[in-house]
Design a protein around this motif. Structure first.
Motif, PDB file in Angstrom:
ATOM      1  N   HIS A   1       0.827  -1.213   0.000  1.00 41.88           N
ATOM      2  CA  HIS A   1       0.000   0.000   0.000  1.00 41.88           C
ATOM      3  C   HIS A   1       0.859   1.259   0.000  1.00 41.88           C
ATOM      4  O   HIS A   1       0.606   2.208  -0.766  1.00 41.88           O
ATOM      5  CB  HIS A   1      -0.915  -0.028   1.228  1.00 41.88           C
ATOM      6  CG  HIS A   1      -1.699   1.231   1.442  1.00 41.88           C
ATOM      7  ND1 HIS A   1      -2.834   1.533   0.724  1.00 41.88           N
ATOM      8  CD2 HIS A   1      -1.496   2.268   2.303  1.00 41.88           C
ATOM      9  CE1 HIS A   1      -3.317   2.700   1.135  1.00 41.88           C
ATOM     10  NE2 HIS A   1      -2.514   3.167   2.090  1.00 41.88           N
ATOM     11  N   PHE A   2       1.902   1.286   0.838  1.00 42.10           N
ATOM     12  CA  PHE A   2       2.679   2.522   0.968  1.00 42.10           C
ATOM     13  C   PHE A   2       3.758   2.666  -0.119  1.00 42.10           C
ATOM     14  O   PHE A   2       4.323   3.743  -0.263  1.00 42.10           O
ATOM     15  CB  PHE A   2       3.299   2.620   2.369  1.00 42.10           C
ATOM     16  CG  PHE A   2       2.325   3.166   3.375  1.00 42.10           C
ATOM     17  CD1 PHE A   2       2.092   4.523   3.470  1.00 42.10           C
ATOM     18  CD2 PHE A   2       1.608   2.317   4.202  1.00 42.10           C
ATOM     19  CE1 PHE A   2       1.187   5.042   4.373  1.00 42.10           C
ATOM     20  CE2 PHE A   2       0.698   2.811   5.108  1.00 42.10           C
ATOM     21  CZ  PHE A   2       0.475   4.184   5.196  1.00 42.10           C
ATOM     22  N   HIS A   3       4.013   1.602  -0.869  1.00 42.11           N
ATOM     23  CA  HIS A   3       4.872   1.769  -2.037  1.00 42.11           C
ATOM     24  C   HIS A   3       4.108   2.390  -3.202  1.00 42.11           C
ATOM     25  O   HIS A   3       4.703   3.113  -4.016  1.00 42.11           O
ATOM     26  CB  HIS A   3       5.442   0.412  -2.485  1.00 42.11           C
ATOM     27  CG  HIS A   3       6.727   0.043  -1.803  1.00 42.11           C
ATOM     28  ND1 HIS A   3       6.775  -0.807  -0.729  1.00 42.11           N
ATOM     29  CD2 HIS A   3       8.011   0.416  -2.039  1.00 42.11           C
ATOM     30  CE1 HIS A   3       8.029  -0.967  -0.339  1.00 42.11           C
ATOM     31  NE2 HIS A   3       8.801  -0.228  -1.125  1.00 42.11           N
ATOM     32  N   TYR A   4       2.821   2.111  -3.289  1.00 48.35           N
ATOM     33  CA  TYR A   4       2.049   2.556  -4.447  1.00 48.35           C
ATOM     34  C   TYR A   4       1.069   3.679  -4.081  1.00 48.35           C
ATOM     35  O   TYR A   4       1.231   4.813  -4.552  1.00 48.35           O
ATOM     36  CB  TYR A   4       1.317   1.370  -5.078  1.00 48.35           C
ATOM     37  CG  TYR A   4       2.278   0.391  -5.704  1.00 48.35           C
ATOM     38  CD1 TYR A   4       2.853   0.659  -6.941  1.00 48.35           C
ATOM     39  CD2 TYR A   4       2.640  -0.789  -5.059  1.00 48.35           C
ATOM     40  CE1 TYR A   4       3.757  -0.217  -7.524  1.00 48.35           C
ATOM     41  CE2 TYR A   4       3.551  -1.676  -5.625  1.00 48.35           C
ATOM     42  CZ  TYR A   4       4.107  -1.380  -6.858  1.00 48.35           C
ATOM     43  OH  TYR A   4       5.007  -2.241  -7.428  1.00 48.35           O
ATOM     44  N   ALA A   5       0.075   3.396  -3.233  1.00 46.03           N
ATOM     45  CA  ALA A   5      -0.870   4.448  -2.837  1.00 46.03           C
ATOM     46  C   ALA A   5      -0.163   5.543  -2.052  1.00 46.03           C
ATOM     47  O   ALA A   5      -0.516   6.730  -2.159  1.00 46.03           O
ATOM     48  CB  ALA A   5      -1.996   3.834  -2.006  1.00 46.03           C
ATOM     49  N   GLY A   6       0.845   5.165  -1.259  1.00 42.20           N
ATOM     50  CA  GLY A   6       1.545   6.147  -0.440  1.00 42.20           C
ATOM     51  C   GLY A   6       2.630   6.901  -1.183  1.00 42.20           C
ATOM     52  O   GLY A   6       2.791   8.108  -0.994  1.00 42.20           O
ATOM     53  N   PHE A   7       3.388   6.220  -2.021  1.00 46.09           N
ATOM     54  CA  PHE A   7       4.531   6.840  -2.693  1.00 46.09           C
ATOM     55  C   PHE A   7       4.198   7.322  -4.106  1.00 46.09           C
ATOM     56  O   PHE A   7       4.356   8.505  -4.425  1.00 46.09           O
ATOM     57  CB  PHE A   7       5.693   5.836  -2.736  1.00 46.09           C
ATOM     58  CG  PHE A   7       6.895   6.325  -3.496  1.00 46.09           C
ATOM     59  CD1 PHE A   7       7.668   7.375  -3.013  1.00 46.09           C
ATOM     60  CD2 PHE A   7       7.278   5.718  -4.689  1.00 46.09           C
ATOM     61  CE1 PHE A   7       8.787   7.821  -3.707  1.00 46.09           C
ATOM     62  CE2 PHE A   7       8.393   6.156  -5.395  1.00 46.09           C
ATOM     63  CZ  PHE A   7       9.148   7.210  -4.896  1.00 46.09           C
ATOM     64  N   VAL A   8       3.701   6.429  -4.951  1.00 45.89           N
ATOM     65  CA  VAL A   8       3.528   6.772  -6.366  1.00 45.89           C
ATOM     66  C   VAL A   8       2.340   7.705  -6.591  1.00 45.89           C
ATOM     67  O   VAL A   8       2.443   8.680  -7.342  1.00 45.89           O
ATOM     68  CB  VAL A   8       3.376   5.501  -7.226  1.00 45.89           C
ATOM     69  CG1 VAL A   8       3.187   5.871  -8.695  1.00 45.89           C
ATOM     70  CG2 VAL A   8       4.587   4.593  -7.064  1.00 45.89           C
ATOM     71  N   ALA A   9       1.204   7.399  -5.950  1.00 47.74           N
ATOM     72  CA  ALA A   9      -0.003   8.200  -6.207  1.00 47.74           C
ATOM     73  C   ALA A   9       0.210   9.692  -5.940  1.00 47.74           C
ATOM     74  O   ALA A   9      -0.145  10.525  -6.788  1.00 47.74           O
ATOM     75  CB  ALA A   9      -1.178   7.658  -5.400  1.00 47.74           C
ATOM     76  N   PRO A  10       0.782  10.114  -4.782  1.00 47.56           N
ATOM     77  CA  PRO A  10       1.019  11.552  -4.595  1.00 47.56           C
ATOM     78  C   PRO A  10       1.951  12.152  -5.639  1.00 47.56           C
ATOM     79  O   PRO A  10       1.822  13.325  -5.986  1.00 47.56           O
ATOM     80  CB  PRO A  10       1.652  11.616  -3.190  1.00 47.56           C
ATOM     81  CG  PRO A  10       1.166  10.395  -2.493  1.00 47.56           C
ATOM     82  CD  PRO A  10       1.102   9.343  -3.566  1.00 47.56           C
ATOM     83  N   ILE A  11       2.892  11.352  -6.159  1.00 49.13           N
ATOM     84  CA  ILE A  11       3.780  11.850  -7.213  1.00 49.13           C
ATOM     85  C   ILE A  11       2.977  12.117  -8.493  1.00 49.13           C
ATOM     86  O   ILE A  11       3.147  13.159  -9.139  1.00 49.13           O
ATOM     87  CB  ILE A  11       4.913  10.840  -7.472  1.00 49.13           C
ATOM     88  CG1 ILE A  11       5.877  10.826  -6.280  1.00 49.13           C
ATOM     89  CG2 ILE A  11       5.672  11.184  -8.762  1.00 49.13           C
ATOM     90  CD1 ILE A  11       6.945   9.759  -6.362  1.00 49.13           C
TER      91      ILE A  11
END
Length: 563
Positions: free
Chosen positions: A162-172
């Motif tokens: 979750h925090f690799h994708y929703a947490g890291f990538v999505a805000p980018i």
């Protein structure tokens, strides 16, 4: 130096993709682990590279970049080793390097926040930097087989995911959207998108109701992001970029539907979608399609913006190029008033506040303005790591007769002929175009056939060189500057923290793709050297690693005949 570091990070993306695909032949990994490994090997370095490539960004920091260059490959490989064995002490120790990577990225983000002066878009990306550290904490706990906040087992790996994708990538991705089109709606996407991931994690820990409501907020942010991409980005995108955005943003409607149904089931206590199905469809959909293709889509969009004002040659090949390519294509300008004699008409045309052509030795100026009067001897120096690839490259370039660089030093006995040919501007699409063709007389094989022009952007004149290739062409945009000891430097490396055109591009149907290749040509006059004799060094890099240096001895043709 800074640009070389960025290119090294860039090199981890194709290498990581190959290694990740190879991991599919190893049956020990479960889907959750494969998705996390995809982030480590591909998505995280790609996202960092894209952010660093954004010239107007305030998010550059060489110290953290240097640390990540060493730690990302180590962390990704040891993480693969950690997932190959059961959780425990050894598995936990192997997971530490990747967790350290996430912590360094988070510290980088915190440093940027303390510096202030970040735009809302940069703030969104920075929050993504910080969130990824949560993945690092849960990763260590799971791999050491330590419960965290009362959780253990697969739910911990799902949190890492979750925090690799929703947490890291999505805000980018949200930050890229707000950079592209600043509005109230894009600001809403950023604000909701950076708050929702942590709320979801808190809900997973303390309250199913909070978790479900947080999922609704995050889904709304993603759907709004997708809608804004379809309304504002896709209509203005080139064909390839449009396709990437459609696939990436379109998948959200499907994966988020799964998320709402699953979250509702968690709240009500009824099984709506099995976790295995969520990992398969929601997990891979978000990791590979939304996140990976999403970053690629924005990378393509930003390249389109950066290259929009660059004129590219329309002349392409269909097979072998060779020394008679321009005659066969019927693009020679037979009615030209004044046959061009050099690669450029006047070096003085490149004059600006930072570049003074009159400070160079007259022989250097004369070579560029009267290139046809000169011969060149070339000595190649291939890097050790590239010597085998160089031989494979030579097999192709020898047949193609384009950029056919030698493996050994040229000699005067080889009798290389050099011609400057006038080209029809209307055929090429640029102005004052001329071709430079170098050919071995004994074999008739072309060394290279290049189309030289120039263009001005933001009050800077660039040298614009196109190399026709089959169904495409490669263009090198060079920036001219002063170098040490009154030498002239032409480079494709970006030199300042501002928008510039220089770079090496592959052009397919007028779609320009910036390649991970750079070159620098340095030209100088040796003390006490004969009149008309100058030296040059042509250095080339791939993904920030130098693979070839070409030393040139340049001399007047009449000087050669007298010697």
């Amino acid at each position: 130096m800074h640009e070389r570091l960025i290119q090294i990070i860039h090199s981890y993306v194709p290498i990581g993709m190959v290694l990740w695909l190879f991991s599919w032949f190893i049956p020990i990994y479960v889907n959750t682990e494969r998705i996390i490994l995809f982030a480590a090997f591909v998505v995280v370095p790609l996202s960092l590279f894209r952010i660093m490539e954004t010239r107007k960004s305030n998010m550059h920091h060489p110290i953290f970049l240097k640390l990540l260059i060493y730690l990302i490959p180590v962390g990704a490989l040891t993480l693969a080793g950690s997932f190959s064995i059961s959780p425990g002490i050894i598995s936990g120790l192997l997971a530490i390097p990747w967790s350290v990577v996430t912590f360094i990225i988070a510290i980088w983000g915190l440093t940027l926040i303390t510096k202030g002066s970040l735009t809302l878009a940069d703030m969104s990306k920075t929050v993504g930097f910080i969130y990824i550290s949560v993945a690092g904490i849960w990763l260590i706990a799971h791999q050491f087989s330590l419960p965290l906040l009362g959780f253990q087992g697969e739910i911990m790996l799902l949190t890492v995911n979750h925090f690799h994708y929703a947490g890291f990538v999505a805000p980018i991705l949200f930050g890229f959207l707000h950079d592209y089109r600043k509005s109230f709606l894009s600001s809403t996407v950023v604000i909701l998108g950076v708050v929702a991931p942590i709320l979801i994690a808190l809900g997973m820990t303390f309250s199913p109701l909070i978790e479900w409501l947080s999922v609704i907020v995050f889904v709304f942010a993603l759907i709004l992001y997708s809608s804004l991409v379809f309304i504002y980005v896709i209509p203005n995108a080139t064909r390839w970029t449009k396709g990437l955005h459609i696939i990436s943003s379109g998948i959200i409607w499907i994966t988020m539907g799964f998320a709402i149904i699953y979250g509702l089931g968690q709240w009500t206590g009824s099984l709506t979608i099995p976790i295995s199905k969520m990992i398969l469809f929601h997990g891979y959909g978000n990791a590979v399609i939304f996140s990976f293709l999403g970053v690629l889509a924005w990378h393509s969009s930003l390249m389109d913006q950066q290259t929009a004002g660059i004129p590219f040659s329309r002349i392409q090949g269909t097979g072998k190029i060779g020394s008679t390519f321009f005659q066969k294509r019927n693009v020679l300008n037979q009615t030209a008033n004044g046959h061009p004699t050099g690669l450029i008409d006047h070096l003085q045309d490149y004059k600006n506040n930072e570049f003074r052509p009159d400070q160079f030795h007259p022989d250097i100026i004369d070579f560029y303005e009267n290139t046809q009067d000169y011969d060149l001897l070339l000595i190649p120096h291939w890097s050790k790591a590239f010597r085998l690839p160089a031989r494979l490259y030579k097999l192709i370039s020898h047949q193609l007769e384009q950029m056919n660089f030698p493996l050994e030093a040229e000699t005067r006995e080889q009798q290389v002929s050099s011609m400057i040919l006038p080209i029809q501007d209307q055929q090429d699409g640029r102005k004052k175009v001329r071709a430079w063709v170098r050919t071995y007389n004994q074999t008739g094989k072309s060394i290279y056939a290049a189309l030289y022009s120039t263009h001005v952007s933001r009050n800077i004149r660039y040298m614009n060189i196109a190399f026709p290739l089959p169904f495409s062409q490669m263009t090198s945009i060079l920036y001219l500057q002063h170098a040490e000891q009154d030498s002239l430097r032409l480079t494709s490396w970006l030199t300042e923290q501002k928008e510039q055109d220089q770079g090496v591009y592959l052009v397919l149907r007028q779609k320009a793709i910036r390649l991970p290749i750079n070159e620098t040509i340095t030209v100088w006059k040796e003390l006490n050297s004969p009149a008309g004799a100058i030296e040059a060094k042509h250095d080339m890099w791939l993904f920030g690693s130098k693979f070839l240096s070409l030393d040139y001895h340049i001399y007047l043709k009449n000087e050669a005949s007298n010697s």
